[in-house]
Design a protein around this motif. Structure first.
Motif, PDB file in Angstrom:
ATOM      1  N   PHE A   1     -24.621   1.942   2.268  1.00  0.00           N
ATOM      2  CA  PHE A   1     -23.414   1.315   1.740  1.00  0.00           C
ATOM      3  C   PHE A   1     -22.990   1.922   0.404  1.00  0.00           C
ATOM      4  O   PHE A   1     -21.799   1.956   0.096  1.00  0.00           O
ATOM      5  N   SER A   2     -23.946   2.384  -0.401  1.00  0.00           N
ATOM      6  CA  SER A   2     -23.590   2.962  -1.700  1.00  0.00           C
ATOM      7  C   SER A   2     -22.860   4.292  -1.548  1.00  0.00           C
ATOM      8  O   SER A   2     -22.256   4.776  -2.511  1.00  0.00           O
ATOM      9  N   GLN A   3     -22.902   4.875  -0.353  1.00  0.00           N
ATOM     10  CA  GLN A   3     -22.174   6.116  -0.089  1.00  0.00           C
ATOM     11  C   GLN A   3     -20.836   5.861   0.608  1.00  0.00           C
ATOM     12  O   GLN A   3     -20.118   6.803   0.917  1.00  0.00           O
ATOM     13  N   ASP A   4     -20.516   4.609   0.832  1.00  0.00           N
ATOM     14  CA  ASP A   4     -19.257   4.248   1.504  1.00  0.00           C
ATOM     15  C   ASP A   4     -18.242   3.804   0.460  1.00  0.00           C
ATOM     16  O   ASP A   4     -18.384   2.743  -0.142  1.00  0.00           O
ATOM     17  N   PRO A   5     -17.195   4.595   0.200  1.00  0.00           N
ATOM     18  CA  PRO A   5     -16.233   4.253  -0.849  1.00  0.00           C
ATOM     19  C   PRO A   5     -15.574   2.887  -0.666  1.00  0.00           C
ATOM     20  O   PRO A   5     -15.248   2.226  -1.647  1.00  0.00           O
ATOM     21  N   LEU A   6     -15.375   2.462   0.575  1.00  0.00           N
ATOM     22  CA  LEU A   6     -14.735   1.171   0.786  1.00  0.00           C
ATOM     23  C   LEU A   6     -15.615   0.022   0.305  1.00  0.00           C
ATOM     24  O   LEU A   6     -15.119  -0.986  -0.201  1.00  0.00           O
ATOM     25  N   ARG A   7     -16.920   0.157   0.461  1.00  0.00           N
ATOM     26  CA  ARG A   7     -17.827  -0.879  -0.022  1.00  0.00           C
ATOM     27  C   ARG A   7     -18.190  -0.662  -1.491  1.00  0.00           C
ATOM     28  O   ARG A   7     -18.206  -1.607  -2.287  1.00  0.00           O
ATOM     29  N   ALA A   8     -18.501   0.561  -1.855  1.00  0.00           N
ATOM     30  CA  ALA A   8     -18.960   0.857  -3.207  1.00  0.00           C
ATOM     31  C   ALA A   8     -17.860   0.695  -4.239  1.00  0.00           C
ATOM     32  O   ALA A   8     -18.130   0.354  -5.392  1.00  0.00           O
ATOM     33  N   SER A   9     -16.619   0.907  -3.837  1.00  0.00           N
ATOM     34  CA  SER A   9     -15.506   0.827  -4.774  1.00  0.00           C
ATOM     35  C   SER A   9     -14.597  -0.350  -4.459  1.00  0.00           C
ATOM     36  O   SER A   9     -14.570  -1.348  -5.181  1.00  0.00           O
ATOM     37  N   ASP A  10     -13.863  -0.272  -3.355  1.00  0.00           N
ATOM     38  CA  ASP A  10     -12.861  -1.299  -3.036  1.00  0.00           C
ATOM     39  C   ASP A  10     -13.444  -2.713  -3.003  1.00  0.00           C
ATOM     40  O   ASP A  10     -13.028  -3.595  -3.753  1.00  0.00           O
TER      41      ASP A  10
ATOM     42  N   VAL B   1       0.850  -1.187   0.000  1.00  0.00           N
ATOM     43  CA  VAL B   1       0.000   0.000   0.000  1.00  0.00           C
ATOM     44  C   VAL B   1       0.884   1.234   0.000  1.00  0.00           C
ATOM     45  O   VAL B   1       1.679   1.440   0.909  1.00  0.00           O
ATOM     46  N   SER B   2       0.776   2.035  -1.024  1.00  0.00           N
ATOM     47  CA  SER B   2       1.600   3.236  -1.115  1.00  0.00           C
ATOM     48  C   SER B   2       0.848   4.410  -0.506  1.00  0.00           C
ATOM     49  O   SER B   2      -0.316   4.318  -0.153  1.00  0.00           O
ATOM     50  N   VAL B   3       1.523   5.541  -0.393  1.00  0.00           N
ATOM     51  CA  VAL B   3       0.890   6.742   0.144  1.00  0.00           C
ATOM     52  C   VAL B   3      -0.106   7.246  -0.879  1.00  0.00           C
ATOM     53  O   VAL B   3       0.232   7.489  -2.030  1.00  0.00           O
ATOM     54  N   GLY B   4      -1.355   7.369  -0.495  1.00  0.00           N
ATOM     55  CA  GLY B   4      -2.392   7.753  -1.433  1.00  0.00           C
ATOM     56  C   GLY B   4      -2.419   9.243  -1.695  1.00  0.00           C
ATOM     57  O   GLY B   4      -2.108  10.059  -0.826  1.00  0.00           O
ATOM     58  N   ASP B   5      -2.762   9.621  -2.931  1.00  0.00           N
ATOM     59  CA  ASP B   5      -2.966  11.019  -3.266  1.00  0.00           C
ATOM     60  C   ASP B   5      -4.442  11.343  -3.122  1.00  0.00           C
ATOM     61  O   ASP B   5      -5.277  10.473  -2.965  1.00  0.00           O
ATOM     62  N   GLY B   6      -4.771  12.637  -3.218  1.00  0.00           N
ATOM     63  CA  GLY B   6      -6.166  13.026  -3.047  1.00  0.00           C
ATOM     64  C   GLY B   6      -6.636  12.675  -1.654  1.00  0.00           C
ATOM     65  O   GLY B   6      -5.932  12.832  -0.679  1.00  0.00           O
ATOM     66  N   PHE B   7      -7.870  12.201  -1.550  1.00  0.00           N
ATOM     67  CA  PHE B   7      -8.348  11.718  -0.257  1.00  0.00           C
ATOM     68  C   PHE B   7      -7.555  10.477   0.112  1.00  0.00           C
ATOM     69  O   PHE B   7      -7.380   9.586  -0.704  1.00  0.00           O
ATOM     70  N   SER B   8      -7.100  10.406   1.316  1.00  0.00           N
ATOM     71  CA  SER B   8      -6.324   9.242   1.743  1.00  0.00           C
ATOM     72  C   SER B   8      -6.974   8.593   2.941  1.00  0.00           C
ATOM     73  O   SER B   8      -7.235   9.237   3.944  1.00  0.00           O
TER      74      SER B   8
ATOM     75  N   MET C   1      -7.530   4.790  -5.545  1.00  0.00           N
ATOM     76  CA  MET C   1      -7.984   6.164  -5.368  1.00  0.00           C
ATOM     77  C   MET C   1      -8.765   6.683  -6.570  1.00  0.00           C
ATOM     78  O   MET C   1      -9.672   7.496  -6.437  1.00  0.00           O
ATOM     79  N   VAL C   2      -8.418   6.202  -7.769  1.00  0.00           N
ATOM     80  CA  VAL C   2      -9.159   6.633  -8.952  1.00  0.00           C
ATOM     81  C   VAL C   2     -10.578   6.075  -8.918  1.00  0.00           C
ATOM     82  O   VAL C   2     -11.551   6.774  -9.222  1.00  0.00           O
ATOM     83  N   TYR C   3     -10.706   4.832  -8.531  1.00  0.00           N
ATOM     84  CA  TYR C   3     -12.032   4.209  -8.449  1.00  0.00           C
ATOM     85  C   TYR C   3     -12.865   4.812  -7.313  1.00  0.00           C
ATOM     86  O   TYR C   3     -14.092   4.896  -7.416  1.00  0.00           O
ATOM     87  N   ARG C   4     -12.225   5.220  -6.232  1.00  0.00           N
ATOM     88  CA  ARG C   4     -12.957   5.813  -5.107  1.00  0.00           C
ATOM     89  C   ARG C   4     -13.401   7.241  -5.383  1.00  0.00           C
ATOM     90  O   ARG C   4     -14.360   7.736  -4.785  1.00  0.00           O
ATOM     91  N   ARG C   5     -12.693   7.911  -6.255  1.00  0.00           N
ATOM     92  CA  ARG C   5     -12.864   9.350  -6.439  1.00  0.00           C
ATOM     93  C   ARG C   5     -14.322   9.795  -6.585  1.00  0.00           C
ATOM     94  O   ARG C   5     -14.756  10.744  -5.918  1.00  0.00           O
ATOM     95  N   PRO C   6     -15.137   9.141  -7.437  1.00  0.00           N
ATOM     96  CA  PRO C   6     -16.529   9.610  -7.577  1.00  0.00           C
ATOM     97  C   PRO C   6     -17.301   9.567  -6.270  1.00  0.00           C
ATOM     98  O   PRO C   6     -18.155  10.429  -6.017  1.00  0.00           O
ATOM     99  N   TYR C   7     -17.006   8.577  -5.420  1.00  0.00           N
ATOM    100  CA  TYR C   7     -17.741   8.429  -4.160  1.00  0.00           C
ATOM    101  C   TYR C   7     -17.210   9.363  -3.076  1.00  0.00           C
ATOM    102  O   TYR C   7     -17.879   9.588  -2.068  1.00  0.00           O
ATOM    103  N   LEU C   8     -16.032   9.913  -3.304  1.00  0.00           N
ATOM    104  CA  LEU C   8     -15.437  10.829  -2.335  1.00  0.00           C
ATOM    105  C   LEU C   8     -15.799  12.285  -2.594  1.00  0.00           C
ATOM    106  O   LEU C   8     -15.751  13.110  -1.693  1.00  0.00           O
TER     107      LEU C   8
END
Length: 394
Positions: free
Chosen positions: A262-271, A60-67, A288-295
């Motif tokens: 759950f659809s508003q939770d990036p960890l469930r909706a994306s990851d 797991v690298s250091v995330g950009d944007g929302f981390s 992070m790219v996949y999470r971006r819309p939910y963030l």
């Protein structure tokens, strides 16, 4: 007042009134993921680099944007920003409805701009690679995913083809209007919108590459536009009767109240939604790219909730119709099924029999899961190029 619950040993705390419906950016708590056992390492047979983005034990690298590791927004350019710069916005398919501004279902307050549709045509995010003078190949992602999933396939195809990937309405950087305000996320609407965007992207005959649960939509479109297609390549489509049932990871988004949360939770909706379909995990910068819309707003979550309900209600009918279309003697489009055999959502049972009965070509990828384009991108790119060039010897 708030409601708290736990899932997968991770505590979640959400305000009861769904604040994401009226905020432009939801609050994200610090979350950490733990695994008790380190699973065995798998690697796609096409991968020669040990630092691939989609490895089960990738660091797991250091995330950009929302981390999620830092719980804050970074001022550094995010991977999502870099991906967006590579694309363009294409306007296609008329906006339906009365033109009224979308409002949140709880308080009736006006939604943010990302939940609003334009007054004329929807905006689609597209990324293209290769010369427009070359034969066009349109790459269509599945549910749930983004055009980003084809990021490594695009440059491979660009050598001899004009490759284009787009985000469906409700996903990625494309429009995500609040349901009932211009787009209701029915499968029939997706069929008609697909026709609009394909006509906009190319006036010539095209090759369609479609992944996962949106395959029945593309097949239904193709059934009345066979003259528009040179090839149809389906990646892990729902082909059998058993495939018509969404896995619990996705169907949970259609549930009343719980699905809306759950659809508003990036960890469930994306990851979780992406990773549970196969044996691989992504690096932080890819996730992070996949999470971006939910963030960035609640619009992606509203769309996911609506699409899940549609899939749960209409998928069975569409799968049955797709089977009939592909087995019809009047079907003239050269069709290939590419199947990742590590798919945890769709069983391989019955796939081989269907391809034999329908006389369609079947290519198996032993090291790929449900999202073939993520797991074995280089191999898939070469397979697509070979099929389109009409060469043999795969």
């Amino acid at each position: 007042m708030a409601i708290s619950f736990s899932s997968s040993s991770i505590p979640f705390h959400f305000p009861l009134a769904f604040p994401v419906a009226i905020r432009s950016r939801p609050l994200i708590s610090k979350l950490q993921l733990f695994t008790k056992k380190k699973p065995p390492r798998f690697c796609c047979q096409s991968s020669s680099d040990s630092n691939e983005d989609y490895l089960l034990d990738a660091p797991v690298s250091v995330g950009d944007g929302f981390s999620f590791s830092g719980g804050k927004y970074s001022d550094e350019p995010s991977p999502a920003d870099e991906w967006f710069k590579q694309g363009m916005i294409v306007k296609a398919h008329p906006v339906g409805g009365t033109g009224e501004k979308a409002k949140d279902p709880i308080f009736g307050l006006a939604m943010g701009g990302s939940s609003q549709a334009t007054s004329d045509l929807f905006r689609w995010f597209c990324v293209e690679s290769g010369s427009p003078d070359n034969p066009p190949i349109i790459l269509i992602h599945g549910f749930p995913s983004q055009a980003y999933s084809y990021r490594k396939v695009l440059p491979i195809l660009s050598k001899n083809y004009h490759a284009i990937a787009f985000d469906w309405l409700g996903f990625g950087f494309s429009d995500k209007p609040q349901p009932k305000y211009g787009f209701d996320y029915t499968l029939n609407e997706y069929v008609s919108s697909l026709e609009s965007v394909i006509d906009k992207l190319s006036k010539d005959r095209v090759t369609l590459v479609v992944q996962g649960y949106f395959s029945p939509v593309a097949v239904k479109y193709a059934s009345t536009h066979q003259e528009k297609l040179n090839n149809l390549i389906l990646l892990n489509p729902p082909l059998t009767v058993k495939h018509a049932n969404l896995p619990s990871t996705l169907s949970i988004f259609s549930n009343f109240l719980l699905g809306e949360i759950f659809s508003q939770d990036p960890l469930r909706a994306s990851d979780k939604a992406l990773l549970s379909g196969g044996p691989y995990k992504m690096k932080e910068e890819v996730a992070m790219v996949y999470r971006r819309p939910y963030l960035t707003s609640g619009s992606a979550g509203f769309a996911l909730n609506a699409i899940s309900r549609t899939m749960k209600k209409e998928l069975k009918t569409y799968v049955e119709e797709m089977r009939k279309i592909l087995m019809d003697e009047n079907w003239k489009v050269k069709t290939t099924i590419c199947w990742g055999q590590r798919d945890r959502w769709l069983s391989y049972d019955g796939v081989e029999d269907f391809c034999k009965e329908s006389n369609h070509r079947l290519i198996t990828l032993p090291m790929a899961g449900h999202h073939v384009q993520e797991d074995c991108s280089e191999e898939l790119g070469k397979i697509i190029a070979t099929l389109v060039s009409k060469r043999t010897g795969i």
